[in-house]
Design a protein around this motif. Sequence first.
Motif, short mmCIF file in Angstrom:
data_model
loop_
_atom_site.label_atom_id
_atom_site.label_comp_id
_atom_site.label_asym_id
_atom_site.label_seq_id
_atom_site.Cartn_x
_atom_site.Cartn_y
_atom_site.Cartn_z
N ILE A 31 0.88 -1.30 0.07
CA ILE A 31 -0.12 -0.09 0.02
C ILE A 31 1.04 1.31 -0.23
CG2 ILE A 31 -1.71 1.34 1.44
CD1 ILE A 31 -2.97 -1.21 2.08
N ARG A 32 2.01 1.04 0.90
CA ARG A 32 2.99 2.44 0.91
C ARG A 32 3.42 2.55 -0.51
NH1 ARG A 32 4.60 0.64 6.37
NH2 ARG A 32 6.28 -0.43 5.15
N ASP A 33 3.99 1.31 -1.08
CA ASP A 33 4.69 1.60 -2.34
C ASP A 33 3.73 2.40 -3.53
OD1 ASP A 33 6.83 0.68 -1.21
OD2 ASP A 33 6.66 -1.36 -2.16
N ALA A 34 2.26 1.69 -3.68
CA ALA A 34 1.46 2.03 -4.39
C ALA A 34 1.12 3.49 -4.33
CB ALA A 34 0.22 1.27 -4.16
N ASP A 35 0.79 3.80 -2.69
CA ASP A 35 0.75 5.24 -2.62
C ASP A 35 1.70 6.35 -3.04
OD1 ASP A 35 -0.97 7.36 -1.18
OD2 ASP A 35 0.76 7.55 -0.04
N GLY A 36 3.00 5.79 -2.76
CA GLY A 36 4.08 6.65 -3.14
C GLY A 36 4.18 6.72 -4.78
N ARG A 37 3.75 5.80 -5.48
CA ARG A 37 3.86 5.78 -6.78
C ARG A 37 2.66 6.68 -7.37
NH1 ARG A 37 4.89 0.13 -6.27
NH2 ARG A 37 2.52 -0.42 -6.78
N THR A 38 1.63 6.35 -6.85
CA THR A 38 0.29 7.25 -7.13
C THR A 38 0.84 8.88 -6.85
OG1 THR A 38 -1.10 5.49 -6.23
CG2 THR A 38 -2.00 7.93 -6.52
N ARG A 39 1.58 9.25 -5.82
CA ARG A 39 1.89 10.63 -5.47
C ARG A 39 2.92 11.06 -6.62
NH1 ARG A 39 0.25 12.56 -0.64
NH2 ARG A 39 -0.51 11.00 0.95
N ARG A 40 3.74 10.09 -6.88
CA ARG A 40 4.78 10.63 -7.80
C ARG A 40 4.03 10.70 -9.26
NH1 ARG A 40 7.81 6.70 -5.25
NH2 ARG A 40 7.51 5.07 -6.82
N LEU A 41 3.20 9.81 -9.47
CA LEU A 41 2.61 10.07 -10.95
C LEU A 41 1.46 11.23 -10.75
CD1 LEU A 41 1.92 8.80 -13.67
CD2 LEU A 41 0.01 7.45 -12.42
N THR A 55 2.20 14.10 -9.29
CA THR A 55 2.98 15.11 -9.23
C THR A 55 3.62 15.17 -10.89
OG1 THR A 55 3.98 14.86 -6.63
CG2 THR A 55 5.03 15.99 -8.41
N GLU A 56 3.95 14.18 -11.45
CA GLU A 56 4.28 14.61 -12.61
C GLU A 56 3.20 14.92 -13.64
OE1 GLU A 56 5.96 10.38 -13.83
OE2 GLU A 56 7.40 10.57 -12.55
N LEU A 57 2.13 14.49 -13.33
CA LEU A 57 0.99 14.85 -14.18
C LEU A 57 0.66 16.08 -14.15
CD1 LEU A 57 -1.45 11.63 -13.90
CD2 LEU A 57 -0.22 12.48 -15.99
N ARG A 58 0.75 16.70 -12.79
CA ARG A 58 0.44 18.20 -12.44
C ARG A 58 1.47 18.83 -13.26
NH1 ARG A 58 0.54 17.59 -7.46
NH2 ARG A 58 -1.67 17.12 -7.06
N GLN A 59 2.96 18.65 -13.13
CA GLN A 59 3.88 19.28 -13.65
C GLN A 59 3.52 19.26 -15.11
OE1 GLN A 59 7.40 17.40 -12.41
NE2 GLN A 59 7.27 18.28 -10.28
N GLN A 60 3.12 18.23 -15.81
CA GLN A 60 2.91 18.11 -17.30
C GLN A 60 1.92 19.14 -17.43
OE1 GLN A 60 2.28 14.13 -18.78
NE2 GLN A 60 4.24 13.37 -18.19
N ILE A 61 0.76 19.04 -16.73
CA ILE A 61 -0.59 19.99 -17.09
C ILE A 61 -0.05 21.48 -16.90
CG2 ILE A 61 -2.54 20.63 -16.08
CD1 ILE A 61 -3.27 17.77 -15.17
N GLU A 62 0.89 21.63 -16.09
CA GLU A 62 1.35 23.04 -15.75
C GLU A 62 2.34 23.43 -17.11
OE1 GLU A 62 3.60 23.32 -12.16
OE2 GLU A 62 1.50 23.28 -10.99
N ARG A 63 3.04 22.51 -17.28
CA ARG A 63 3.94 22.96 -18.71
C ARG A 63 2.99 23.16 -20.06
NH1 ARG A 63 7.45 18.91 -16.45
NH2 ARG A 63 6.44 17.26 -17.78
N LEU A 64 2.10 22.19 -20.05
CA LEU A 64 1.03 22.51 -21.28
C LEU A 64 0.33 23.68 -21.29
CD1 LEU A 64 -0.22 18.86 -21.52
CD2 LEU A 64 1.25 19.89 -23.07
N HIS A 65 -0.10 24.12 -19.94
CA HIS A 65 -0.70 25.20 -19.64
C HIS A 65 0.15 26.51 -19.93
CE1 HIS A 65 -3.58 28.20 -18.33
NE2 HIS A 65 -2.72 28.70 -17.27
#
Length: 214
Positions: free
Chosen positions: A67-77, A79-89
Amino acid sequence: SNCDHHAEMAQRSSHHAQVTRELENQYEHKLALEMERYDHLSEEIESIQQRCEGLLRGQANDHEMAIRDADGRTRRLETELRQQIERLHDDSKHNEQMFREVLDQQEHEYELELQQLMAAAQTELTIERENTAEARGLVQTRNTKISRLNKRMDELKTSSHARNVLLTAEKVRNAKLEATLKHFKRHMEERESTLEDKELSILSLHRKKRDSRQ
């Protein structure tokens, strides 16, 4: 007789006591076996419980780690998606700004060119009014420039919807200009015709003067 009876009773009592002791011994032996079996089963049950608890703790730990690993991967993903959205914006805002700058520049250049063409047209119209003999050539030149202006407007028409209204207005202005030029052309032709009539009249008067002198 009484002695025999007492002896028999004593013998029976002794036998009964012996049987009772044997039964008690057998019961105690069975009881000891059952207690031993119970203790053995209890130890096996406790061992099984300990193993089960160990397995459950291991599974719980593995599950918690997963669960901790999945939660960490989810948080990293995330964060990456939020950064991509900000770059696209940011890219979208930059592209929109660049497009507006290019569009404004094109509109400014078009307006400047249009003003220059209109100023040249006005100057040429003034020259045409003053120089009747060159009217036909100037009208042809004006028609050529109007055709080039229409072609330029057709090219610019596809670049942005924002200029459609301006292009339409300029087409109306050009149409009015063409109508004015056609009217002026007819006026020039009428003037030429009038001049020809006057020249004929002057020639006729000259002939009459010569004839009268003769």
